[in-house]
Design a protein around this motif. Structure first.
Motif, PDB file in Angstrom:
ATOM      1  N   LEU A 182      73.067  -6.237  64.075  1.00 58.40           N
ATOM      2  CA  LEU A 182      73.690  -5.217  63.222  1.00 58.40           C
ATOM      3  C   LEU A 182      72.871  -3.929  63.263  1.00 58.40           C
ATOM      4  CD1 LEU A 182      74.720  -7.341  60.101  1.00 58.40           C
ATOM      5  CD2 LEU A 182      76.253  -6.301  61.791  1.00 58.40           C
ATOM      6  N   GLN A 183      71.558  -4.057  63.244  1.00 60.59           N
ATOM      7  CA  GLN A 183      70.706  -2.871  63.331  1.00 60.59           C
ATOM      8  C   GLN A 183      70.909  -2.158  64.666  1.00 60.59           C
ATOM      9  OE1 GLN A 183      66.512  -3.595  63.421  1.00 60.59           O
ATOM     10  NE2 GLN A 183      65.973  -1.416  63.401  1.00 60.59           N
ATOM     11  N   ALA A 184      71.053  -2.933  65.756  1.00 61.76           N
ATOM     12  CA  ALA A 184      71.266  -2.315  67.074  1.00 61.76           C
ATOM     13  C   ALA A 184      72.573  -1.531  67.106  1.00 61.76           C
ATOM     14  CB  ALA A 184      71.260  -3.390  68.154  1.00 61.76           C
ATOM     15  N   ALA A 185      73.631  -2.063  66.476  1.00 64.47           N
ATOM     16  CA  ALA A 185      74.917  -1.349  66.423  1.00 64.47           C
ATOM     17  C   ALA A 185      74.774  -0.057  65.631  1.00 64.47           C
ATOM     18  CB  ALA A 185      75.987  -2.244  65.788  1.00 64.47           C
ATOM     19  N   ILE A 249      65.383  -3.967  57.322  1.00 69.36           N
ATOM     20  CA  ILE A 249      64.018  -4.480  57.194  1.00 69.36           C
ATOM     21  C   ILE A 249      63.986  -5.650  56.221  1.00 69.36           C
ATOM     22  CG2 ILE A 249      61.718  -3.929  56.270  1.00 69.36           C
ATOM     23  CD1 ILE A 249      62.101  -1.100  57.448  1.00 69.36           C
ATOM     24  N   GLU A 250      64.676  -5.516  55.107  1.00 68.80           N
ATOM     25  CA  GLU A 250      64.672  -6.586  54.113  1.00 68.80           C
ATOM     26  C   GLU A 250      65.343  -7.850  54.646  1.00 68.80           C
ATOM     27  OE1 GLU A 250      64.125  -5.074  49.736  1.00 68.80           O
ATOM     28  OE2 GLU A 250      66.196  -4.806  50.377  1.00 68.80           O
ATOM     29  N   LEU A 251      66.398  -7.713  55.422  1.00 65.58           N
ATOM     30  CA  LEU A 251      67.054  -8.886  55.993  1.00 65.58           C
ATOM     31  C   LEU A 251      66.127  -9.646  56.926  1.00 65.58           C
ATOM     32  CD1 LEU A 251      70.668  -7.585  56.767  1.00 65.58           C
ATOM     33  CD2 LEU A 251      69.970  -9.175  54.968  1.00 65.58           C
ATOM     34  N   VAL A 262      62.561  -8.431  47.666  1.00 65.82           N
ATOM     35  CA  VAL A 262      63.713  -7.666  48.144  1.00 65.82           C
ATOM     36  C   VAL A 262      64.305  -6.896  46.973  1.00 65.82           C
ATOM     37  CG1 VAL A 262      64.276  -9.208  50.060  1.00 65.82           C
ATOM     38  CG2 VAL A 262      65.233  -9.652  47.801  1.00 65.82           C
ATOM     39  N   THR A 263      65.083  -5.873  47.270  1.00 65.30           N
ATOM     40  CA  THR A 263      65.636  -5.012  46.221  1.00 65.30           C
ATOM     41  C   THR A 263      67.005  -5.469  45.743  1.00 65.30           C
ATOM     42  OG1 THR A 263      66.576  -3.566  47.930  1.00 65.30           O
ATOM     43  CG2 THR A 263      64.387  -2.992  47.083  1.00 65.30           C
ATOM     44  N   SER A 264      67.704  -6.299  46.528  1.00 60.51           N
ATOM     45  CA  SER A 264      69.054  -6.737  46.180  1.00 60.51           C
ATOM     46  C   SER A 264      69.241  -8.187  46.576  1.00 60.51           C
ATOM     47  CB  SER A 264      70.107  -5.869  46.885  1.00 60.51           C
ATOM     48  OG  SER A 264      69.916  -4.496  46.620  1.00 60.51           O
ATOM     49  N   ASP A 265      70.331  -8.786  46.110  1.00 65.15           N
ATOM     50  CA  ASP A 265      70.626 -10.156  46.516  1.00 65.15           C
ATOM     51  C   ASP A 265      71.145 -10.172  47.945  1.00 65.15           C
ATOM     52  OD1 ASP A 265      73.815 -10.182  46.347  1.00 65.15           O
ATOM     53  OD2 ASP A 265      73.036  -9.097  44.605  1.00 65.15           O
ATOM     54  N   MET A 266      71.048 -11.304  48.610  1.00 65.63           N
ATOM     55  CA  MET A 266      71.364 -11.409  50.032  1.00 65.63           C
ATOM     56  C   MET A 266      72.825 -11.075  50.376  1.00 65.63           C
ATOM     57  SD  MET A 266      68.833 -11.874  51.959  1.00 65.63           S
ATOM     58  CE  MET A 266      67.939 -10.775  50.871  1.00 65.63           C
ATOM     59  N   PRO A 267      73.825 -11.575  49.652  1.00 67.79           N
ATOM     60  CA  PRO A 267      75.209 -11.199  50.016  1.00 67.79           C
ATOM     61  C   PRO A 267      75.426  -9.687  50.032  1.00 67.79           C
ATOM     62  CG  PRO A 267      75.227 -13.052  48.489  1.00 67.79           C
ATOM     63  CD  PRO A 267      73.808 -12.570  48.559  1.00 67.79           C
ATOM     64  N   ARG A 268      74.827  -9.001  49.064  1.00 69.15           N
ATOM     65  CA  ARG A 268      74.978  -7.545  49.014  1.00 69.15           C
ATOM     66  C   ARG A 268      74.292  -6.891  50.207  1.00 69.15           C
ATOM     67  NH1 ARG A 268      72.278  -2.983  46.538  1.00 69.15           N
ATOM     68  NH2 ARG A 268      73.809  -1.403  45.883  1.00 69.15           N
ATOM     69  N   LEU A 269      73.106  -7.375  50.571  1.00 76.95           N
ATOM     70  CA  LEU A 269      72.389  -6.814  51.717  1.00 76.95           C
ATOM     71  C   LEU A 269      73.170  -7.021  53.016  1.00 76.95           C
ATOM     72  CD1 LEU A 269      68.649  -7.777  51.025  1.00 76.95           C
ATOM     73  CD2 LEU A 269      69.679  -5.496  50.929  1.00 76.95           C
ATOM     74  N   TRP A 270      73.740  -8.205  53.198  1.00 73.31           N
ATOM     75  CA  TRP A 270      74.519  -8.459  54.411  1.00 73.31           C
ATOM     76  C   TRP A 270      75.773  -7.601  54.455  1.00 73.31           C
ATOM     77  CZ3 TRP A 270      72.815 -10.477  58.661  1.00 73.31           C
ATOM     78  CH2 TRP A 270      71.783 -11.420  58.640  1.00 73.31           C
ATOM     79  N   LEU A 271      76.404  -7.418  53.315  1.00 74.10           N
ATOM     80  CA  LEU A 271      77.609  -6.581  53.257  1.00 74.10           C
ATOM     81  C   LEU A 271      77.274  -5.136  53.605  1.00 74.10           C
ATOM     82  CD1 LEU A 271      80.612  -6.326  52.558  1.00 74.10           C
ATOM     83  CD2 LEU A 271      79.948  -5.940  50.178  1.00 74.10           C
ATOM     84  N   LEU A 272      76.182  -4.619  53.033  1.00 74.61           N
ATOM     85  CA  LEU A 272      75.774  -3.244  53.312  1.00 74.61           C
ATOM     86  C   LEU A 272      75.347  -3.084  54.768  1.00 74.61           C
ATOM     87  CD1 LEU A 272      73.747  -2.413  50.067  1.00 74.61           C
ATOM     88  CD2 LEU A 272      75.935  -1.418  50.761  1.00 74.61           C
ATOM     89  N   ALA A 273      74.636  -4.069  55.304  1.00 72.62           N
ATOM     90  CA  ALA A 273      74.189  -4.004  56.694  1.00 72.62           C
ATOM     91  C   ALA A 273      75.368  -3.958  57.652  1.00 72.62           C
ATOM     92  CB  ALA A 273      73.298  -5.210  57.012  1.00 72.62           C
ATOM     93  N   THR A 274      76.394  -4.762  57.364  1.00 69.29           N
ATOM     94  CA  THR A 274      77.595  -4.774  58.203  1.00 69.29           C
ATOM     95  C   THR A 274      78.350  -3.452  58.090  1.00 69.29           C
ATOM     96  OG1 THR A 274      77.775  -7.169  57.891  1.00 69.29           O
ATOM     97  CG2 THR A 274      79.725  -6.010  58.696  1.00 69.29           C
ATOM     98  N   ALA A 275      78.451  -2.935  56.870  1.00 71.68           N
ATOM     99  CA  ALA A 275      79.153  -1.669  56.654  1.00 71.68           C
ATOM    100  C   ALA A 275      78.466  -0.526  57.396  1.00 71.68           C
ATOM    101  CB  ALA A 275      79.238  -1.365  55.160  1.00 71.68           C
ATOM    102  N   TRP A 276      77.147  -0.433  57.288  1.00 74.70           N
ATOM    103  CA  TRP A 276      76.413   0.619  57.981  1.00 74.70           C
ATOM    104  C   TRP A 276      76.598   0.504  59.500  1.00 74.70           C
ATOM    105  CZ3 TRP A 276      74.938   5.063  56.380  1.00 74.70           C
ATOM    106  CH2 TRP A 276      74.467   5.263  55.088  1.00 74.70           C
TER     107      TRP A 276
END
Length: 298
Positions: A182-185, A249-251, A262-276
């Protein structure tokens, strides 16, 4: 043929109508997005070869050669640990600060190095662009592949650091793979955006180091992410939590380290990472494609 040309000249047809009549098209016209994507895929071997050549050339003058792919991130980690972990003691409240620091540093460096190199993807390859016909997006993609190779070498070092510092091997380690994809994308989309901007704003390359340094300090690379909520007002903390680099980085930290804050719960981090990844990756590609006919001119 001469008679045809004369007849055309007296036919009263416009230039565009004459071109259509004889199957002519505008030279250098931007292809459709679908055709452009297909052309880019056909140049995938060029991109991988370009990336491999860049990696080899970057260490060709060093005696240790490509061993520096592993020594460089290790040396950087040692320097930052000395300054921030020992001298400034920012490690307070962070279990296994060495591994915590290295994850942040290695993951951030991939995106920052790609973005910085992306600003000159067009301007530093004008000779190639003017000599050959190929989809110009191949250059930012090749730059991303080059830095991805550096990241993979750094991840080998990172795994060693994580194990040496006492972290157990768990199934959650596998989550680092989709996080990095996801980071590479996201990163390739950012490189495409900056490549088009850098083709017009040549001073952007001089500004990028300051931008990247500021971004690093806002991504929790060098200290605990808990410092944000402890020292910033709630609106600023919320804004920081949306920082894509902090999210990636947090993921990876959560995947490799047992007790990383971490600053947020994991589902939220994965959702934001995918959106970005989707928003920046797709919009960056479209933005670069829209300027395809401009690159290398002037």
């Amino acid at each position: 043929m001469a008679n045809t040309a004369v007849a055309d000249a007296h036919s009263g047809l416009t230039g565009s109508q004459l071109a259509a009549r004889h199957g002519l098209s505008v030279a250098g016209r931007r292809p459709t997005l679908t055709a452009y994507t297909q052309a880019l895929w056909s140049y995938r071997h060029f991109m991988t070869t370009y990336a491999n050549a860049k990696v080899t050339a970057s260490f060709s003058q060093a005696r240790l050669g490509q061993i520096w792919q592993m020594l460089t991130p290790l040396t950087n980690a040692a320097v930052y640990y000395l300054i921030f972990g020992v001298i400034l003691n920012t490690s307070r409240g962070v279990p296994n600060f060495i591994a915590y620091l290295c994850v942040g540093l290695f993951v951030f460096t991939f995106t920052s190095s790609t973005a910085t190199a992306g600003t000159s993807a067009i301007t530093s390859n004008l000779g190639l662009i003017r000599a050959l016909h190929f989809p110009r997006a191949a250059l930012p993609f090749a730059i991303t592949l080059t830095q991805l190779r550096h990241l993979l070498a750094a991840m080998v070092v990172l795994i060693g650091i994580v194990l040496v510092t006492g972290e157990p091997i768990t199934l959650e380690w596998l989550l680092a793979v989709p996080a990095l994809l996801l980071q590479a994308a996201f990163t390739v989309g950012l490189a495409l955006i900056l490549a088009r901007l850098g083709a017009k704003l040549t001073d952007l390359k001089q500004i990028m180091p300051f931008v990247m340094r500021t971004w690093m300090y806002g991504s929790g690379v060098l200290y605990s992410v808990q410092a944000f909520s402890d020292n910033l007002p709630a609106p600023a903390t919320t804004l920081i939590q949306l920082n894509p680099m902090l999210i990636y980085i947090e993921l990876v930290r959560h995947a490799l380290l047992e007790n990383a804050p971490v600053t947020s719960d994991m589902p939220r981090l994965w959702l934001l990472a995918t959106a970005w990844a989707l928003v920046v990756g797709i919009s960056g590609f479209i933005y670069f494609w829209r300027g395809e006919q401009e690159y290398g001119r002037g």
